[in-house]
Motif scaffolding. Structure first.
Motif, PDB file in Angstrom:
ATOM      1  N   TYR A   1     -16.084  28.140 -27.154  1.00  0.00           N
ATOM      2  CA  TYR A   1     -17.853  27.920 -27.055  1.00  0.00           C
ATOM      3  C   TYR A   1     -17.922  26.482 -26.712  1.00  0.00           C
ATOM      4  CZ  TYR A   1     -17.913  31.638 -30.370  1.00  0.00           C
ATOM      5  OH  TYR A   1     -17.804  32.803 -31.057  1.00  0.00           O
ATOM      6  N   ALA A   2     -19.081  26.390 -25.688  1.00  0.00           N
ATOM      7  CA  ALA A   2     -19.566  25.084 -25.038  1.00  0.00           C
ATOM      8  C   ALA A   2     -20.998  25.084 -24.936  1.00  0.00           C
ATOM      9  CB  ALA A   2     -18.849  24.600 -23.944  1.00  0.00           C
TER      10      ALA A   2
ATOM     11  N   PHE B   1      -8.924  18.399 -21.455  1.00  0.00           N
ATOM     12  CA  PHE B   1     -10.501  18.897 -20.806  1.00  0.00           C
ATOM     13  C   PHE B   1     -11.071  17.155 -20.820  1.00  0.00           C
ATOM     14  CE2 PHE B   1     -15.040  19.435 -21.465  1.00  0.00           C
ATOM     15  CZ  PHE B   1     -15.293  20.344 -20.554  1.00  0.00           C
ATOM     16  N   VAL B   2     -10.773  16.629 -21.973  1.00  0.00           N
ATOM     17  CA  VAL B   2     -11.335  15.169 -21.805  1.00  0.00           C
ATOM     18  C   VAL B   2     -11.171  14.395 -20.738  1.00  0.00           C
ATOM     19  CG1 VAL B   2     -11.706  12.898 -23.155  1.00  0.00           C
ATOM     20  CG2 VAL B   2     -11.920  15.009 -24.379  1.00  0.00           C
ATOM     21  N   VAL B   3      -9.688  14.386 -20.498  1.00  0.00           N
ATOM     22  CA  VAL B   3      -9.100  13.786 -19.144  1.00  0.00           C
ATOM     23  C   VAL B   3      -9.613  14.158 -17.898  1.00  0.00           C
ATOM     24  CG1 VAL B   3      -6.879  13.288 -18.213  1.00  0.00           C
ATOM     25  CG2 VAL B   3      -7.075  13.037 -20.651  1.00  0.00           C
ATOM     26  N   GLU B   4      -9.861  15.472 -17.705  1.00  0.00           N
ATOM     27  CA  GLU B   4     -10.184  16.086 -16.532  1.00  0.00           C
ATOM     28  C   GLU B   4     -11.806  15.947 -16.263  1.00  0.00           C
ATOM     29  OE1 GLU B   4      -8.390  19.860 -15.668  1.00  0.00           O
ATOM     30  OE2 GLU B   4      -6.551  19.149 -16.380  1.00  0.00           O
ATOM     31  N   ASP B   5     -12.400  15.984 -17.293  1.00  0.00           N
ATOM     32  CA  ASP B   5     -14.092  16.152 -17.340  1.00  0.00           C
ATOM     33  C   ASP B   5     -14.625  14.849 -16.539  1.00  0.00           C
ATOM     34  OD1 ASP B   5     -16.531  16.878 -17.536  1.00  0.00           O
ATOM     35  OD2 ASP B   5     -16.570  16.394 -19.685  1.00  0.00           O
ATOM     36  N   PRO B   6     -15.316  15.248 -15.378  1.00  0.00           N
ATOM     37  CA  PRO B   6     -16.034  14.243 -14.607  1.00  0.00           C
ATOM     38  C   PRO B   6     -17.137  13.489 -15.369  1.00  0.00           C
ATOM     39  CG  PRO B   6     -16.764  16.553 -13.901  1.00  0.00           C
ATOM     40  CD  PRO B   6     -15.525  16.828 -14.921  1.00  0.00           C
ATOM     41  N   TYR B   7     -17.457  14.030 -16.489  1.00  0.00           N
ATOM     42  CA  TYR B   7     -18.580  13.194 -17.312  1.00  0.00           C
ATOM     43  C   TYR B   7     -17.895  12.117 -17.891  1.00  0.00           C
ATOM     44  CZ  TYR B   7     -22.214  17.066 -17.308  1.00  0.00           C
ATOM     45  OH  TYR B   7     -23.028  17.973 -17.078  1.00  0.00           O
ATOM     46  N   VAL B   8     -16.546  12.237 -18.164  1.00  0.00           N
ATOM     47  CA  VAL B   8     -15.849  11.033 -18.852  1.00  0.00           C
ATOM     48  C   VAL B   8     -15.380  10.390 -17.632  1.00  0.00           C
ATOM     49  CG1 VAL B   8     -13.656  10.602 -20.036  1.00  0.00           C
ATOM     50  CG2 VAL B   8     -15.231  12.445 -20.932  1.00  0.00           C
TER      51      VAL B   8
ATOM     52  N   ALA C   1     -14.982  23.779 -17.962  1.00  0.00           N
ATOM     53  CA  ALA C   1     -15.177  24.692 -18.948  1.00  0.00           C
ATOM     54  C   ALA C   1     -15.001  26.019 -18.737  1.00  0.00           C
ATOM     55  CB  ALA C   1     -16.731  24.151 -19.559  1.00  0.00           C
ATOM     56  N   LEU C   2     -15.288  26.810 -17.645  1.00  0.00           N
ATOM     57  CA  LEU C   2     -14.927  27.961 -17.410  1.00  0.00           C
ATOM     58  C   LEU C   2     -13.702  28.261 -16.944  1.00  0.00           C
ATOM     59  CD1 LEU C   2     -18.099  28.732 -14.947  1.00  0.00           C
ATOM     60  CD2 LEU C   2     -17.753  29.624 -17.372  1.00  0.00           C
TER      61      LEU C   2
ATOM     62  N   PHE D   1     -17.885  21.116 -27.969  1.00  0.00           N
ATOM     63  CA  PHE D   1     -16.819  22.400 -27.355  1.00  0.00           C
ATOM     64  C   PHE D   1     -15.818  22.813 -28.376  1.00  0.00           C
ATOM     65  CE2 PHE D   1     -18.386  18.960 -24.540  1.00  0.00           C
ATOM     66  CZ  PHE D   1     -18.513  19.387 -23.278  1.00  0.00           C
ATOM     67  N   ILE D   2     -15.818  23.925 -28.607  1.00  0.00           N
ATOM     68  CA  ILE D   2     -14.739  24.531 -29.561  1.00  0.00           C
ATOM     69  C   ILE D   2     -13.551  25.113 -28.817  1.00  0.00           C
ATOM     70  CG2 ILE D   2     -14.599  26.305 -31.537  1.00  0.00           C
ATOM     71  CD1 ILE D   2     -16.796  24.122 -31.949  1.00  0.00           C
ATOM     72  N   PHE D   3     -12.444  24.615 -29.109  1.00  0.00           N
ATOM     73  CA  PHE D   3     -11.037  24.862 -28.597  1.00  0.00           C
ATOM     74  C   PHE D   3     -10.463  25.530 -29.841  1.00  0.00           C
ATOM     75  CE2 PHE D   3     -12.799  21.675 -25.720  1.00  0.00           C
ATOM     76  CZ  PHE D   3     -12.267  22.049 -24.451  1.00  0.00           C
ATOM     77  N   ASN D   4      -9.229  26.377 -29.174  1.00  0.00           N
ATOM     78  CA  ASN D   4      -8.346  26.662 -30.373  1.00  0.00           C
ATOM     79  C   ASN D   4      -7.102  25.846 -29.729  1.00  0.00           C
ATOM     80  OD1 ASN D   4      -7.596  28.157 -27.985  1.00  0.00           O
ATOM     81  ND2 ASN D   4      -7.910  30.002 -28.719  1.00  0.00           N
ATOM     82  N   ASP D   5      -7.024  25.186 -29.097  1.00  0.00           N
ATOM     83  CA  ASP D   5      -5.924  24.373 -28.885  1.00  0.00           C
ATOM     84  C   ASP D   5      -6.021  22.708 -28.621  1.00  0.00           C
ATOM     85  OD1 ASP D   5      -3.931  22.983 -26.964  1.00  0.00           O
ATOM     86  OD2 ASP D   5      -2.892  25.072 -26.852  1.00  0.00           O
TER      87      ASP D   5
END
Length: 155
Positions: free
Chosen positions: A93-94, A127-134, A82-83, A116-120
Motif C-alpha cells: 500500500y502507498a 525505495f528510499v534510496v531511489e525515490d526522487p522525493y528523497v 511505487a508501481l 508506504f507498507i512493505f513486506n520486505d
C-alpha cells in the motif's frame, strides 16, 4: 431424574446427555467434573496457541507544507517507482495521509505525510534510496522513518 448436557463453548463442542436416577447422582457429578476438565484443557490449548505474526514495514515521509508544488516535477517518477515495487510484490500500500481527522483542519486534502507498507525491509530501504522525493530533498534525511510492524490480524 437428573439431565446433564453440555454444548458449544467458544467454538468447542462437547455433548453428553444422560438421564440418571438419584442413586447415580455421584456418578453424574464425576462425569460433569471430567467434562469441565476436558473443556478447560481444550480452551487453554486453543487460547495459548500463538497467532502467526506477519512482518511488514511501515515507511513514512514527513512532507513540507509546500509538498503540492515541490513534488510536481518528480511525482511521475515517484509514482512509477511505487508501481514498480508493487509489481514485484514488495510494496502493498502507498499514499498520502492528511492531518489528523481528530483535529479541525481547514484542508484535509493536503497530504502531511506519505505512508508506504512493505513486506520486505530491504525493498523499503531501496525505495528510499531511489525515490526522487528523497534524492531532490523534498523529503530530507530526518523526514522519513522505517518501522517494523508485527501484524497479527491480516486480510
Amino acid at each position: 431424574m437428573l439431565r446433564i448436557a453440555t454444548g458449544i463453548t467458544n467454538g468447542i463442542t462437547t455433548s453428553v446427555v444422560a438421564t440418571l436416577s438419584a442413586h447415580n447422582l455421584q456418578h453424574a457429578r464425576q462425569i460433569t467434573r471430567q467434562l469441565n476438565h476436558q473443556l478447560n484443557h481444550q480452551l487453554n490449548r486453543k487460547l495459548t496457541t500463538a497467532p502467526k505474526i506477519h512482518k511488514h514495514y511501515i515507511l513514512t515521509y514527513k512532507y513540507p507544507p509546500t509538498i503540492l508544488e515541490d513534488r510536481q516535477p518528480h511525482r511521475e517518477q515517484h509514482v512509477n517507482l511505487a508501481l514498480k515495487m508493487k509489481s514485484t510484490g514488495s510494496l502493498l500500500y502507498a499514499g498520502g495521509a492528511s492531518s489528523s481527522i481528530s483535529h479541525q483542519t481547514p484542508d484535509r486534502s493536503l497530504p502531511v505525510e506519505g505512508v508506504f507498507i512493505f513486506n520486505d525491509e530491504d525493498k523499503a530501504r531501496e525505495f528510499v534510496v531511489e525515490d526522487p522525493y528523497v534524492k531532490e530533498g523534498i523529503v530530507g534525511e530526518g523526514d522519513w522513518t522505517l518501522k517494523e510492524w508485527a501484524c497479527v490480524v491480516v486480510p
